[in-house]
Design a protein around this motif. Structure first.
Motif, PDB file in Angstrom:
ATOM      1  N   PHE A 177       2.750   4.285  11.381  1.00  0.00           N
ATOM      2  CA  PHE A 177       3.818   3.344  11.208  1.00  0.00           C
ATOM      3  C   PHE A 177       3.338   1.932  11.080  1.00  0.00           C
ATOM      4  N   ARG A 178       1.733   1.737  11.672  1.00  0.00           N
ATOM      5  CA  ARG A 178       1.101   0.611  11.743  1.00  0.00           C
ATOM      6  C   ARG A 178       1.881  -0.657  12.437  1.00  0.00           C
ATOM      7  N   PRO A 179       2.567  -0.493  13.695  1.00  0.00           N
ATOM      8  CA  PRO A 179       3.483  -1.532  14.157  1.00  0.00           C
ATOM      9  C   PRO A 179       2.958  -2.846  14.100  1.00  0.00           C
ATOM     10  N   ASP A 180       1.409  -2.969  14.387  1.00  0.00           N
ATOM     11  CA  ASP A 180       1.095  -4.163  14.572  1.00  0.00           C
ATOM     12  C   ASP A 180       0.557  -5.161  13.377  1.00  0.00           C
ATOM     13  N   GLU A 181       0.450  -4.592  12.261  1.00  0.00           N
ATOM     14  CA  GLU A 181       0.463  -5.117  10.971  1.00  0.00           C
ATOM     15  C   GLU A 181       1.397  -5.809  10.520  1.00  0.00           C
ATOM     16  N   GLN A 182       1.056  -6.933   9.876  1.00  0.00           N
ATOM     17  CA  GLN A 182       2.035  -7.938   9.116  1.00  0.00           C
ATOM     18  C   GLN A 182       2.854  -7.244   8.432  1.00  0.00           C
ATOM     19  N   ILE A 183       4.089  -7.761   8.182  1.00  0.00           N
ATOM     20  CA  ILE A 183       4.942  -7.075   7.070  1.00  0.00           C
ATOM     21  C   ILE A 183       5.058  -8.119   5.926  1.00  0.00           C
ATOM     22  N   THR A 184       5.292  -7.512   5.002  1.00  0.00           N
ATOM     23  CA  THR A 184       5.353  -8.001   3.697  1.00  0.00           C
ATOM     24  C   THR A 184       6.826  -8.625   3.246  1.00  0.00           C
ATOM     25  N   ARG A 185       6.943  -9.307   2.421  1.00  0.00           N
ATOM     26  CA  ARG A 185       8.553  -9.614   1.797  1.00  0.00           C
ATOM     27  C   ARG A 185       9.016  -8.461   1.358  1.00  0.00           C
ATOM     28  N   ALA A 186       8.280  -7.691   0.621  1.00  0.00           N
ATOM     29  CA  ALA A 186       8.954  -6.369   0.076  1.00  0.00           C
ATOM     30  C   ALA A 186       9.227  -5.628   1.011  1.00  0.00           C
ATOM     31  N   GLU A 187       8.491  -5.213   1.763  1.00  0.00           N
ATOM     32  CA  GLU A 187       8.790  -4.270   3.238  1.00  0.00           C
ATOM     33  C   GLU A 187      10.134  -4.556   3.952  1.00  0.00           C
ATOM     34  N   ARG A 244      15.873  14.378  13.131  1.00  0.00           N
ATOM     35  CA  ARG A 244      14.998  13.205  13.318  1.00  0.00           C
ATOM     36  C   ARG A 244      15.175  12.768  14.896  1.00  0.00           C
ATOM     37  N   GLU A 245      15.050  13.871  15.525  1.00  0.00           N
ATOM     38  CA  GLU A 245      15.333  13.251  17.300  1.00  0.00           C
ATOM     39  C   GLU A 245      13.997  12.523  17.604  1.00  0.00           C
ATOM     40  N   THR A 246      12.914  12.742  16.777  1.00  0.00           N
ATOM     41  CA  THR A 246      11.610  12.033  17.274  1.00  0.00           C
ATOM     42  C   THR A 246      10.766  11.660  16.125  1.00  0.00           C
ATOM     43  N   THR A 247      10.183  10.375  16.343  1.00  0.00           N
ATOM     44  CA  THR A 247       9.516   9.804  15.005  1.00  0.00           C
ATOM     45  C   THR A 247       8.143  10.734  14.782  1.00  0.00           C
ATOM     46  N   PRO A 248       7.678  10.742  13.600  1.00  0.00           N
ATOM     47  CA  PRO A 248       6.208  11.388  13.203  1.00  0.00           C
ATOM     48  C   PRO A 248       5.217  10.492  13.554  1.00  0.00           C
ATOM     49  N   PHE A 249       5.274   9.202  13.983  1.00  0.00           N
ATOM     50  CA  PHE A 249       4.302   8.276  13.849  1.00  0.00           C
ATOM     51  C   PHE A 249       3.483   8.460  15.105  1.00  0.00           C
ATOM     52  N   ALA A 250       2.049   8.639  14.737  1.00  0.00           N
ATOM     53  CA  ALA A 250       1.288   8.622  15.823  1.00  0.00           C
ATOM     54  C   ALA A 250       0.716   7.597  16.277  1.00  0.00           C
ATOM     55  N   ASP A 251       1.166   6.307  16.129  1.00  0.00           N
ATOM     56  CA  ASP A 251       0.515   5.103  16.511  1.00  0.00           C
ATOM     57  C   ASP A 251       1.795   4.354  16.993  1.00  0.00           C
ATOM     58  N   VAL A 252       2.774   4.846  17.502  1.00  0.00           N
ATOM     59  CA  VAL A 252       4.062   4.385  18.235  1.00  0.00           C
ATOM     60  C   VAL A 252       4.295   4.299  19.453  1.00  0.00           C
ATOM     61  N   THR A 253       3.659   5.707  19.989  1.00  0.00           N
ATOM     62  CA  THR A 253       3.688   6.192  21.464  1.00  0.00           C
ATOM     63  C   THR A 253       3.427   5.084  22.294  1.00  0.00           C
ATOM     64  N   SER A 308       0.858  -1.146   0.037  1.00  0.00           N
ATOM     65  CA  SER A 308       0.011   0.005   0.117  1.00  0.00           C
ATOM     66  C   SER A 308       0.852   1.401  -0.128  1.00  0.00           C
ATOM     67  N   LEU A 309       0.267   2.365  -0.385  1.00  0.00           N
ATOM     68  CA  LEU A 309       1.071   3.742  -0.441  1.00  0.00           C
ATOM     69  C   LEU A 309       1.497   3.973   1.128  1.00  0.00           C
ATOM     70  N   ALA A 310       0.677   3.871   2.213  1.00  0.00           N
ATOM     71  CA  ALA A 310       1.389   3.916   3.405  1.00  0.00           C
ATOM     72  C   ALA A 310       2.610   3.264   3.638  1.00  0.00           C
ATOM     73  N   ALA A 311       2.553   1.982   3.208  1.00  0.00           N
ATOM     74  CA  ALA A 311       3.842   1.029   3.360  1.00  0.00           C
ATOM     75  C   ALA A 311       4.844   1.646   2.586  1.00  0.00           C
ATOM     76  N   ILE A 312       4.638   1.942   1.532  1.00  0.00           N
ATOM     77  CA  ILE A 312       5.838   2.720   0.657  1.00  0.00           C
ATOM     78  C   ILE A 312       6.179   3.862   1.599  1.00  0.00           C
ATOM     79  N   MET A 313       5.414   4.774   2.041  1.00  0.00           N
ATOM     80  CA  MET A 313       5.664   5.934   2.624  1.00  0.00           C
ATOM     81  C   MET A 313       6.656   5.689   3.909  1.00  0.00           C
TER      82      MET A 313
END
Length: 321
Positions: free
Chosen positions: A59-69, A27-36, A9-14
């Protein structure tokens, strides 16, 4: 010697895939709202600071990672240059796709093999990665496949049998998994099981990459930007294999392809990732009776290419890991 996508997905590419322009200057802190507060927050932050992953809202940390990612994470974490645009070894990765350069580099270095079907090689980039496959890919990305090759089968069986589900690890992944357990690269889950068919999450992948693949600050840097641990001057020769390459295996049982090279293990450890002047990325995955001391034998896809290369002296080889 044995010689052997629907896109993310586009989000995965991002977040993991192709590079994107960054607006921030730090890059002192991450911009991901879902990893705090997430258990993998610190490791995800390390990858972001190291520019292994790009910025997006999630970042969607709990989603399954693909081979490409996953292969893209590995290539970026090792600070490897992506392959040449317009070239893809896989039938299901188009040459102009963002993934193609990363897949090409991972393939040359033996991190991934792909799967042959009806004379074509497929990556299946959107396939979720099971734990046993991730372990094997990680070991290869670390440059330790030579060590796995020397890991005794008796020790492998003894190690796996000590876990309730150790017998369910597929044969192709047994030695890498046992080696990883013995060297504490991976550990059993809290229930004491290995869960080899567990689908790895993006958070889990980030943790393994942060722990085992981020390049160290004490590495040397070549003028070309390469990060390496040792530089050698060698003589290079060439070989090829005219028959079905789907069945042709190197000494480390990697399918023969461009990037597979034979070395003297006393000089270059088997499994090492290399950059060879005039040849590119390679993996030390083969040996030969005539390959001794400062000689490196390079695989080419055809006899014509092998003959064109001939014998070259004074070739620079960088050992990357």
């Amino acid at each position: 010697m044995k010689k052997m996508l629907i896109l993310a997905s586009l989000a995965a590419i991002m977040a993991i895939g192709s590079p994107i322009a960054e607006a921030e200057t730090t890059r002192e802190t991450t911009p991901f709202a879902d990893v705090t507060g997430h258990w993998a927050e610190k490791d995800i932050q390390k990858l972001y600071i190291a520019e292994v992953i790009g910025g997006s809202e999630e970042f969607r940390p709990d989603e399954q990672i693909t081979r490409a990612e996953l292969l893209t994470l590995f290539v970026k974490a090792k600070k490897l240059q992506a392959g040449t645009p317009g070239s893809s070894p896989f039938a299901d990765v188009h040459s102009d796709d963002w993934l193609s350069p990363y897949a090409q580099t991972a393939y040359r270095l033996g991190i991934i093999d792909g799967e042959w079907s009806e004379g074509k090689l497929y990556l299946h980039p959107d396939k979720p990665v099971q734990r046993e496959e991730m372990v094997s890919m990680l070991i290869r990305a670390m440059g330790d496949s030579g060590k796995v090759n020397q890991f005794p089968w008796t020790s492998t069986m003894q190690t796996l049998q000590s876990y309730p589900d150790g017998g369910s690890v597929e044969k192709a992944y047994q030695r890498p998994f046992a080696f990883a357990l013995q060297n504490r690269i991976v550990n059993p889950y809290q229930d004491g099981k290995l869960q080899p068919d567990h689908r790895i999450t993006r958070a889990e992948a980030a943790t393994y990459v942060a722990m085992h693949l981020l390049k160290q600050d004490d590495a040397q840097h070549a003028a070309t930007g390469l990060t390496f641990s040792k530089k050698l001057t060698v003589q290079t020769t060439a070989f090829t294999y005219p028959e079905d390459k789907a069945e042709a295996l190197s000494y480390l049982e990697l399918p023969l392809r461009v990037g597979i090279v034979a070395v003297d293990p006393e000089v270059i450890p088997l499994g090492s990732h290399l950059y060879i002047e005039g040849y590119g990325y390679a993996v030390a995955a083969d040996i030969g009776s005539a390959v001794k001391q400062d000689r490196v034998d390079l695989f080419f896809g055809s006899r014509v290419e092998a003959l064109q290369h001939g014998i070259k002296d004074g070739v620079t080889v960088y050992i990357l890991n």
